[in-house]
Each structure stands twice: as structure tokens, then as C-alpha cells.
Design a protein around this motif. Structure first.
Motif, mmCIF file in Angstrom:
data_model
loop_
_atom_site.group_PDB
_atom_site.id
_atom_site.type_symbol
_atom_site.label_atom_id
_atom_site.label_comp_id
_atom_site.label_asym_id
_atom_site.label_seq_id
_atom_site.Cartn_x
_atom_site.Cartn_y
_atom_site.Cartn_z
ATOM 1 N N PHE A 46 1.755 5.191 -4.842
ATOM 2 C CA PHE A 46 1.477 3.803 -4.489
ATOM 3 C C PHE A 46 -0.004 3.410 -4.567
ATOM 4 O O PHE A 46 -0.393 2.384 -4.041
ATOM 5 C CB PHE A 46 2.036 3.457 -3.101
ATOM 6 N N TYR A 47 -0.821 4.224 -5.239
ATOM 7 C CA TYR A 47 -2.244 3.884 -5.374
ATOM 8 C C TYR A 47 -2.408 2.532 -6.079
ATOM 9 O O TYR A 47 -3.160 1.673 -5.617
ATOM 10 C CB TYR A 47 -2.997 4.976 -6.149
ATOM 11 N N ASP A 48 -1.716 2.339 -7.208
ATOM 12 C CA ASP A 48 -1.858 1.091 -7.973
ATOM 13 C C ASP A 48 -1.446 -0.127 -7.142
ATOM 14 O O ASP A 48 -2.105 -1.169 -7.192
ATOM 15 C CB ASP A 48 -1.026 1.147 -9.257
ATOM 16 N N ILE A 49 -0.370 0.009 -6.374
ATOM 17 C CA ILE A 49 0.081 -1.109 -5.537
ATOM 18 C C ILE A 49 -0.965 -1.413 -4.467
ATOM 19 O O ILE A 49 -1.269 -2.575 -4.196
ATOM 20 C CB ILE A 49 1.446 -0.791 -4.889
ATOM 21 N N THR A 50 -1.532 -0.364 -3.872
ATOM 22 C CA THR A 50 -2.568 -0.535 -2.854
ATOM 23 C C THR A 50 -3.739 -1.332 -3.412
ATOM 24 O O THR A 50 -4.220 -2.286 -2.791
ATOM 25 C CB THR A 50 -3.058 0.839 -2.344
ATOM 26 N N ILE A 51 -4.203 -0.942 -4.590
ATOM 27 C CA ILE A 51 -5.349 -1.617 -5.217
ATOM 28 C C ILE A 51 -5.005 -3.064 -5.567
ATOM 29 O O ILE A 51 -5.820 -3.968 -5.356
ATOM 30 C CB ILE A 51 -5.831 -0.819 -6.457
ATOM 31 N N LYS A 52 -3.803 -3.309 -6.077
ATOM 32 C CA LYS A 52 -3.395 -4.674 -6.431
ATOM 33 C C LYS A 52 -3.328 -5.571 -5.196
ATOM 34 O O LYS A 52 -3.751 -6.729 -5.237
ATOM 35 C CB LYS A 52 -2.052 -4.660 -7.158
ATOM 36 N N ILE A 53 -2.800 -5.047 -4.105
ATOM 37 C CA ILE A 53 -2.735 -5.844 -2.863
ATOM 38 C C ILE A 53 -4.137 -6.114 -2.339
ATOM 39 O O ILE A 53 -4.458 -7.238 -1.945
ATOM 40 C CB ILE A 53 -1.859 -5.143 -1.804
ATOM 41 N N ALA A 54 -4.993 -5.102 -2.341
ATOM 42 C CA ALA A 54 -6.377 -5.283 -1.881
ATOM 43 C C ALA A 54 -7.087 -6.331 -2.737
ATOM 44 O O ALA A 54 -7.823 -7.173 -2.211
ATOM 45 C CB ALA A 54 -7.132 -3.957 -1.923
ATOM 46 N N GLN A 55 -6.860 -6.293 -4.042
ATOM 47 C CA GLN A 55 -7.480 -7.268 -4.942
ATOM 48 C C GLN A 55 -6.937 -8.672 -4.677
ATOM 49 O O GLN A 55 -7.687 -9.649 -4.676
ATOM 50 C CB GLN A 55 -7.258 -6.876 -6.410
ATOM 51 N N SER A 56 -5.650 -8.770 -4.401
ATOM 52 C CA SER A 56 -5.038 -10.065 -4.106
ATOM 53 C C SER A 56 -5.602 -10.656 -2.810
ATOM 54 O O SER A 56 -5.883 -11.860 -2.736
ATOM 55 C CB SER A 56 -3.519 -9.904 -3.993
ATOM 56 N N VAL A 57 -5.785 -9.802 -1.798
ATOM 57 C CA VAL A 57 -6.390 -10.267 -0.540
ATOM 58 C C VAL A 57 -7.808 -10.763 -0.806
ATOM 59 O O VAL A 57 -8.222 -11.809 -0.295
ATOM 60 C CB VAL A 57 -6.374 -9.135 0.522
ATOM 61 N N SER A 58 -8.541 -10.033 -1.621
ATOM 62 C CA SER A 58 -9.907 -10.433 -1.958
ATOM 63 C C SER A 58 -9.923 -11.763 -2.718
ATOM 64 O O SER A 58 -10.699 -12.657 -2.398
ATOM 65 C CB SER A 58 -10.569 -9.334 -2.801
ATOM 66 N N ASP A 59 -9.068 -11.880 -3.722
ATOM 67 C CA ASP A 59 -9.032 -13.088 -4.552
ATOM 68 C C ASP A 59 -8.590 -14.322 -3.769
ATOM 69 O O ASP A 59 -9.146 -15.404 -3.941
ATOM 70 C CB ASP A 59 -8.090 -12.897 -5.748
ATOM 71 N N ASN A 60 -7.586 -14.153 -2.923
ATOM 72 C CA ASN A 60 -6.990 -15.306 -2.240
ATOM 73 C C ASN A 60 -7.642 -15.661 -0.910
ATOM 74 O O ASN A 60 -7.574 -16.814 -0.490
ATOM 75 C CB ASN A 60 -5.495 -15.070 -2.030
ATOM 76 N N TYR A 61 -8.251 -14.669 -0.250
ATOM 77 C CA TYR A 61 -8.787 -14.917 1.096
ATOM 78 C C TYR A 61 -10.255 -14.548 1.236
ATOM 79 O O TYR A 61 -10.813 -14.671 2.320
ATOM 80 C CB TYR A 61 -7.955 -14.151 2.140
ATOM 81 N N ASN A 62 -10.846 -14.048 0.157
ATOM 82 C CA ASN A 62 -12.248 -13.636 0.173
ATOM 83 C C ASN A 62 -12.542 -12.611 1.272
ATOM 84 O O ASN A 62 -13.568 -12.673 1.949
ATOM 85 C CB ASN A 62 -13.166 -14.857 0.297
ATOM 86 N N ILE A 63 -11.591 -11.696 1.463
ATOM 87 C CA ILE A 63 -11.732 -10.620 2.441
ATOM 88 C C ILE A 63 -11.635 -9.300 1.688
ATOM 89 O O ILE A 63 -10.680 -9.077 0.938
ATOM 90 C CB ILE A 63 -10.639 -10.703 3.529
ATOM 91 N N GLN A 64 -12.635 -8.450 1.893
ATOM 92 C CA GLN A 64 -12.677 -7.167 1.199
ATOM 93 C C GLN A 64 -12.120 -6.068 2.093
ATOM 94 O O GLN A 64 -12.620 -5.857 3.193
ATOM 95 C CB GLN A 64 -14.129 -6.814 0.825
ATOM 96 N N LEU A 65 -11.083 -5.380 1.623
ATOM 97 C CA LEU A 65 -10.556 -4.236 2.357
ATOM 98 C C LEU A 65 -11.434 -3.032 2.041
ATOM 99 O O LEU A 65 -11.596 -2.671 0.868
ATOM 100 C CB LEU A 65 -9.108 -3.936 1.958
ATOM 101 N N ASN A 66 -12.021 -2.422 3.075
ATOM 102 C CA ASN A 66 -12.849 -1.238 2.842
ATOM 103 C C ASN A 66 -11.942 -0.031 2.575
ATOM 104 O O ASN A 66 -10.716 -0.137 2.606
ATOM 105 C CB ASN A 66 -13.806 -1.000 4.021
ATOM 106 N N ASP A 67 -12.537 1.120 2.333
ATOM 107 C CA ASP A 67 -11.757 2.309 1.984
ATOM 108 C C ASP A 67 -10.786 2.702 3.091
ATOM 109 O O ASP A 67 -9.655 3.105 2.815
ATOM 110 C CB ASP A 67 -12.680 3.484 1.651
ATOM 111 N N ASN A 68 -11.220 2.605 4.357
ATOM 112 C CA ASN A 68 -10.311 2.932 5.458
ATOM 113 C C ASN A 68 -9.109 1.999 5.491
ATOM 114 O O ASN A 68 -7.981 2.434 5.714
ATOM 115 C CB ASN A 68 -11.040 2.876 6.799
ATOM 116 N N GLU A 69 -9.345 0.714 5.270
ATOM 117 C CA GLU A 69 -8.241 -0.252 5.265
ATOM 118 C C GLU A 69 -7.298 0.023 4.101
ATOM 119 O O GLU A 69 -6.080 -0.091 4.232
ATOM 120 C CB GLU A 69 -8.777 -1.689 5.193
#
Length: 195
Positions: A46-69
């Protein structure tokens, strides 16, 4: 998730979105996750899904998920997707360790507070939380839920149930110890289900 060839049922999708909302709230309020020194495995499940969701959160909400998140999100994905495969939860199996543990814990709560028995659907949902809790503990994640105090004020009896469940988990031989903070946070996930 579906585009990656995996299935997630409605309950687990809501669970995933709820965790993401709490993570976003935590990030916006400069509250970070402690622990979790392991790297996110780029070849892992699920690495790819994790990265895609993190990118979507960044794109849509301008919130960056750090490595721990991201690591926490990956752990959550492993639990919710694995429990949703083919729409047939592994937690439907009455021999599943977490399902049986849920029944044991909630029996103690029912006996102490004279509650009706919890149904199998509840135990399936709580089993997902228990497995995720165990995974987080193994990686030494300590996660605070910034909404816990508010829930304590608004739903004091449910909060008392959560504390009882957390203390019950502490005395059940799980194979390793839990931090009470993590237990209360995880037990507070019961609010909606118990209510």
C-alpha cells in the motif's frame, strides 16, 4: 484505493476518512506524532496508495503529511483494506484473535455496566481498531486525539466506557505493554459505535 485494485467497504472508508480528518486537525494545530522511527517501505504493501492520498491531501487542503503521518496512514490502510477484501472481513471469522479479544473486552464492559451484549458487527469493527493499535504499539507510535477532551465533556458516560475498555486492555496479556495514552485514544474510537 479502487484504482489500485483494492476494495474497501463503507465502514472502513469512513474509518479511514475520520483518521485523516483527525490527522489534518493535528497537523494544523502543530501536534505531531511521537515515535515511529522506522522508514516507510517504498516496496511495501500500500505504499503507492499512501503516497497518492498524502498528495491528494496536499493538493486539496494544502496540508503536508510528514513521514510519521504517512507511516500511520500506511498502517491504517493495511488494517482497513485487509479487513475489507472481497467485502468479506477477516474479522467475520469467529476464530480471529482480534474478534475474540473484542468479545472478551466488551463482555467485561457489559458485565460491569449492565449493558446488552454487543453484536458481531460491533466486534468486527472493534477488531480492526485493536489490530491497528497493536501495530502502532509495535512501532512505538504515540498518537493523541485532539478531540478527546471535547468528547469527554459532551459524552461523559461514553468516555467512562472508553477508559474502562482501555484499562481492561492493559490487564489482558497481549504479548507486550501498551501506553495508556494510546489506549484511551483508541478506546475513544468506540464513541460512535457504543452510542
Amino acid at each position: 484505493i479502487l484504482h489500485s485494485g483494492y476494495y474497501i467497504n463503507d465502514y472502513n472508508l469512513i474509518n479511514l476518512v475520520s483518521h485523516l480528518m483527525i490527522a489534518m486537525y493535528r497537523i494544523e494545530n502543530d501536534e505531531s506524532i511521537e515515535g515511529g522511527e522506522t522508514e516507510l517501505d517504498k516496496d511495501g504493501l500500500f505504499y503507492d496508495i499512501t503516497i497518492k492520498i498524502a498528495q491528494s491531501v496536499s493538493d486539496n487542503y494544502n496540508i503536508q503529511l510528514n513521514d510519521n503521518e504517512k507511516r500511520l496512514l500506511n498502517l491504517l490502510l493495511q488494517s482497513v483494506i485487509n479487513s475489507s477484501i472481497d467485502g468479506n472481513s477477516q474479522y467475520n471469522n469467529r476464530d480471529n484473535y482480534y474478534f475474540l479479544l473484542s468479545k472478551k473486552i466488551m463482555r467485561k464492559l457489559s458485565d460491569a455496566y449492565y449493558l446488552n451484549d454487543f453484536d458481531n458487527e460491533f466486534h468486527q469493527k472493534f477488531a480492526v481498531h485493536l489490530e491497528c493499535l497493536q501495530r502502532r504499539q509495535k512501532l512505538d507510535y504515540v498518537i493523541g486525539n485532539p478531540l478527546t477532551f471535547q468528547m469527554q465533556l459532551e459524552y461523559p458516560i461514553i468516555f467512562e466506557f472508553a477508559i474502562f475498555v482501555a484499562s481492561t486492555i492493559l490487564i489482558i496479556p497481549f504479548g507486550f505493554s501498551f501506553k495508556i495514552n494510546s489506549l484511551v485514544t483508541s478506546s475513544s474510537l468506540l464513541y460512535g459505535d457504543i452510542e
